[in-house]
Design a protein around this motif. Structure first.
Motif, PDB file in Angstrom:
ATOM      1  N   ILE A  50      39.812  38.442  33.345  1.00  0.00           N
ATOM      2  CA  ILE A  50      38.570  38.704  32.470  1.00  0.00           C
ATOM      3  C   ILE A  50      37.726  37.628  32.268  1.00  0.00           C
ATOM      4  CG2 ILE A  50      37.576  39.801  30.435  1.00  0.00           C
ATOM      5  CD1 ILE A  50      40.033  41.833  30.512  1.00  0.00           C
ATOM      6  N   PHE A  51      38.313  36.436  31.906  1.00  0.00           N
ATOM      7  CA  PHE A  51      37.501  35.414  31.471  1.00  0.00           C
ATOM      8  C   PHE A  51      36.475  34.740  32.692  1.00  0.00           C
ATOM      9  CE2 PHE A  51      36.638  34.012  27.258  1.00  0.00           C
ATOM     10  CZ  PHE A  51      35.966  32.776  27.098  1.00  0.00           C
ATOM     11  N   PRO A  52      37.432  34.593  33.757  1.00  0.00           N
ATOM     12  CA  PRO A  52      36.990  33.996  34.925  1.00  0.00           C
ATOM     13  C   PRO A  52      35.876  35.081  35.606  1.00  0.00           C
ATOM     14  CG  PRO A  52      39.295  33.715  35.216  1.00  0.00           C
ATOM     15  CD  PRO A  52      39.078  34.428  33.909  1.00  0.00           C
ATOM     16  N   ARG A  53      36.056  36.138  35.354  1.00  0.00           N
ATOM     17  CA  ARG A  53      35.127  37.280  35.995  1.00  0.00           C
ATOM     18  C   ARG A  53      33.808  37.302  35.208  1.00  0.00           C
ATOM     19  NH1 ARG A  53      31.132  39.629  36.134  1.00  0.00           N
ATOM     20  NH2 ARG A  53      30.743  41.942  36.771  1.00  0.00           N
ATOM     21  N   GLU A  54      33.848  37.204  33.794  1.00  0.00           N
ATOM     22  CA  GLU A  54      32.645  37.089  33.053  1.00  0.00           C
ATOM     23  C   GLU A  54      31.993  36.039  33.054  1.00  0.00           C
ATOM     24  OE1 GLU A  54      31.586  40.156  31.547  1.00  0.00           O
ATOM     25  OE2 GLU A  54      33.240  41.023  32.586  1.00  0.00           O
ATOM     26  N   HIS A  55      32.449  34.709  33.089  1.00  0.00           N
ATOM     27  CA  HIS A  55      32.006  33.492  32.999  1.00  0.00           C
ATOM     28  C   HIS A  55      31.893  32.624  34.155  1.00  0.00           C
ATOM     29  CE1 HIS A  55      31.651  33.812  28.560  1.00  0.00           C
ATOM     30  NE2 HIS A  55      33.031  34.343  28.658  1.00  0.00           N
ATOM     31  N   CYS A  56      32.596  32.906  35.086  1.00  0.00           N
ATOM     32  CA  CYS A  56      32.443  31.974  36.373  1.00  0.00           C
ATOM     33  C   CYS A  56      32.418  32.976  37.679  1.00  0.00           C
ATOM     34  CB  CYS A  56      33.959  31.176  36.242  1.00  0.00           C
ATOM     35  SG  CYS A  56      34.481  30.478  34.907  1.00  0.00           S
ATOM     36  N   PHE A  57      31.834  33.923  37.587  1.00  0.00           N
ATOM     37  CA  PHE A  57      31.727  34.934  38.695  1.00  0.00           C
ATOM     38  C   PHE A  57      30.953  34.462  39.826  1.00  0.00           C
ATOM     39  CE2 PHE A  57      29.859  38.873  40.660  1.00  0.00           C
ATOM     40  CZ  PHE A  57      31.235  39.611  40.831  1.00  0.00           C
ATOM     41  N   ASN A  58      30.127  33.509  39.791  1.00  0.00           N
ATOM     42  CA  ASN A  58      29.714  32.867  41.106  1.00  0.00           C
ATOM     43  C   ASN A  58      30.380  32.088  41.795  1.00  0.00           C
ATOM     44  OD1 ASN A  58      27.261  34.730  40.839  1.00  0.00           O
ATOM     45  ND2 ASN A  58      26.265  33.218  39.590  1.00  0.00           N
ATOM     46  N   SER A  59      31.460  31.586  41.054  1.00  0.00           N
ATOM     47  CA  SER A  59      32.131  30.490  41.568  1.00  0.00           C
ATOM     48  C   SER A  59      33.475  31.381  42.287  1.00  0.00           C
ATOM     49  CB  SER A  59      32.931  29.531  40.927  1.00  0.00           C
ATOM     50  OG  SER A  59      33.669  29.892  39.858  1.00  0.00           O
ATOM     51  N   ILE A  60      33.497  32.614  42.322  1.00  0.00           N
ATOM     52  CA  ILE A  60      34.483  33.199  43.082  1.00  0.00           C
ATOM     53  C   ILE A  60      34.226  33.592  44.401  1.00  0.00           C
ATOM     54  CG2 ILE A  60      35.901  35.455  43.151  1.00  0.00           C
ATOM     55  CD1 ILE A  60      35.392  35.997  40.177  1.00  0.00           C
ATOM     56  N   PRO A  61      35.363  33.119  45.222  1.00  0.00           N
ATOM     57  CA  PRO A  61      34.900  32.793  46.866  1.00  0.00           C
ATOM     58  C   PRO A  61      34.821  34.278  47.332  1.00  0.00           C
ATOM     59  CG  PRO A  61      36.920  31.929  46.444  1.00  0.00           C
ATOM     60  CD  PRO A  61      36.724  32.064  45.092  1.00  0.00           C
ATOM     61  N   ALA A  62      33.976  34.708  48.135  1.00  0.00           N
ATOM     62  CA  ALA A  62      33.805  35.995  48.691  1.00  0.00           C
ATOM     63  C   ALA A  62      34.683  36.114  50.037  1.00  0.00           C
ATOM     64  CB  ALA A  62      32.182  36.461  48.819  1.00  0.00           C
ATOM     65  N   LYS A  63      35.684  35.692  50.020  1.00  0.00           N
ATOM     66  CA  LYS A  63      36.815  35.792  51.110  1.00  0.00           C
ATOM     67  C   LYS A  63      37.057  37.343  51.293  1.00  0.00           C
ATOM     68  CE  LYS A  63      38.364  31.406  51.155  1.00  0.00           C
ATOM     69  NZ  LYS A  63      39.691  30.361  51.206  1.00  0.00           N
ATOM     70  N   PRO A  64      37.379  37.786  52.722  1.00  0.00           N
ATOM     71  CA  PRO A  64      38.083  39.236  52.662  1.00  0.00           C
ATOM     72  C   PRO A  64      39.397  38.929  52.567  1.00  0.00           C
ATOM     73  CG  PRO A  64      36.961  38.474  54.744  1.00  0.00           C
ATOM     74  CD  PRO A  64      36.918  37.164  53.869  1.00  0.00           C
ATOM     75  N   ILE A  65      39.995  40.075  51.814  1.00  0.00           N
ATOM     76  CA  ILE A  65      41.122  40.257  51.192  1.00  0.00           C
ATOM     77  C   ILE A  65      42.490  39.847  52.350  1.00  0.00           C
ATOM     78  CG2 ILE A  65      43.235  41.614  50.345  1.00  0.00           C
ATOM     79  CD1 ILE A  65      40.850  40.968  48.091  1.00  0.00           C
ATOM     80  N   ASP A  66      41.911  40.420  53.543  1.00  0.00           N
ATOM     81  CA  ASP A  66      43.129  39.737  54.587  1.00  0.00           C
ATOM     82  C   ASP A  66      43.351  38.325  54.878  1.00  0.00           C
ATOM     83  OD1 ASP A  66      40.730  39.688  56.033  1.00  0.00           O
ATOM     84  OD2 ASP A  66      41.309  40.698  57.394  1.00  0.00           O
ATOM     85  N   GLU A  67      42.417  37.423  54.200  1.00  0.00           N
ATOM     86  CA  GLU A  67      42.402  36.044  54.392  1.00  0.00           C
ATOM     87  C   GLU A  67      43.011  35.343  53.282  1.00  0.00           C
ATOM     88  OE1 GLU A  67      38.561  34.492  55.623  1.00  0.00           O
ATOM     89  OE2 GLU A  67      38.360  35.937  57.054  1.00  0.00           O
ATOM     90  N   LEU A  68      43.387  36.023  52.309  1.00  0.00           N
ATOM     91  CA  LEU A  68      43.841  35.584  50.971  1.00  0.00           C
ATOM     92  C   LEU A  68      45.560  35.495  50.882  1.00  0.00           C
ATOM     93  CD1 LEU A  68      41.011  36.950  48.795  1.00  0.00           C
ATOM     94  CD2 LEU A  68      41.348  34.504  49.425  1.00  0.00           C
ATOM     95  N   GLU A  69      46.316  35.377  51.892  1.00  0.00           N
ATOM     96  CA  GLU A  69      47.806  35.541  51.554  1.00  0.00           C
ATOM     97  C   GLU A  69      48.299  34.316  50.742  1.00  0.00           C
ATOM     98  OE1 GLU A  69      51.482  34.771  54.688  1.00  0.00           O
ATOM     99  OE2 GLU A  69      49.798  35.906  55.203  1.00  0.00           O
ATOM    100  N   GLU A  70      47.490  33.221  50.814  1.00  0.00           N
ATOM    101  CA  GLU A  70      48.225  32.000  49.986  1.00  0.00           C
ATOM    102  C   GLU A  70      47.663  32.122  48.640  1.00  0.00           C
ATOM    103  OE1 GLU A  70      43.616  30.893  51.085  1.00  0.00           O
ATOM    104  OE2 GLU A  70      45.539  31.832  52.105  1.00  0.00           O
ATOM    105  N   LYS A 147      45.974  30.940  41.142  1.00  0.00           N
ATOM    106  CA  LYS A 147      44.918  30.463  41.951  1.00  0.00           C
ATOM    107  C   LYS A 147      43.631  30.723  41.566  1.00  0.00           C
ATOM    108  CE  LYS A 147      45.853  29.239  46.186  1.00  0.00           C
ATOM    109  NZ  LYS A 147      45.674  28.038  46.636  1.00  0.00           N
ATOM    110  N   LEU A 148      43.360  31.847  40.853  1.00  0.00           N
ATOM    111  CA  LEU A 148      41.978  32.279  40.562  1.00  0.00           C
ATOM    112  C   LEU A 148      41.722  31.436  39.493  1.00  0.00           C
ATOM    113  CD1 LEU A 148      39.426  34.183  40.497  1.00  0.00           C
ATOM    114  CD2 LEU A 148      40.878  35.814  38.693  1.00  0.00           C
ATOM    115  N   ALA A 149      42.474  31.029  38.619  1.00  0.00           N
ATOM    116  CA  ALA A 149      42.327  30.225  37.214  1.00  0.00           C
ATOM    117  C   ALA A 149      41.713  29.007  37.705  1.00  0.00           C
ATOM    118  CB  ALA A 149      43.221  30.419  36.379  1.00  0.00           C
TER     119      ALA A 149
END
Length: 163
Positions: A50-70, A147-149
């Motif tokens: 929640i905190f990353p979504r609310e305070h850091c939304f613009n820094s979340i990469p817009a990668k497709p889910i199928d590219e996020l195995e790591e 990874k998100l944090a």
């Protein structure tokens, strides 16, 4: 740097450290019936999702889910993307940004359901009011929120007023 800028970054980092400390110290010292790592992680989703979504939304990469195995993610975890929220730009659909947005809503509105094997919780189901549904294995959820944090950065205070 102002205190609130440090607080946002540090809150995320300290929440991640709480989960790591629990695994390092508590899980080794108590019996299996006294281990509450799923409960702890759900409680820590405030700081790790929640905190990353609310305070850091613009820094979340817009990668497709199928590219996020790591990141511990697989498209197979998503049972239904449902209707896309009007607040989310179309170029962010089916990406990590939308996934974080949807999981944040599920957590914030207590739309979680545990799945288990009769002994332990093995995954969590996340749903929202737009018919989104994802079932994420517990171990993958830990990898994902870690990874998100580690990847998000809160914007400087002067920029937050314009977002």
């Amino acid at each position: 740097m102002e205190y609130d800028e440090m607080f946002e970054r540090d809150f995320i980092a300290r929440t991640l450290e709480i989960v790591e400390q629990y695994e390092k110290y508590i899980m080794k010292s108590v019996s299996e019936t006294q281990q509450f790592e799923v409960t702890l992680l759900i409680n820590c989703l405030l700081g790790l999702l929640i905190f990353p979504r609310e305070h850091c939304f613009n820094s979340i990469p817009a990668k497709p889910i199928d590219e996020l195995e790591e990141w511990g993610l697989s498209p197979d975890f998503i049972q239904n993307w449902g209707r896309h929220p009007g607040k989310l730009k179309s170029e962010k659909h089916y990406t990590l940004v939308e996934f974080v947005y949807r999981l944040r809503n599920a957590v914030a509105h207590a739309r979680l359901r545990p799945h288990g094997n009769g002994v332990r919780i093995t995954s969590l189901e996340f749903t929202d009011e737009h018919d989104f549904c994802a079932v994420v294995p517990f171990d993958n959820l830990k990898i994902f929120v870690t990874k998100l944090a580690q990847s998000v950065k809160p914007p400087p205070k002067f920029l937050r007023d314009f977002q």
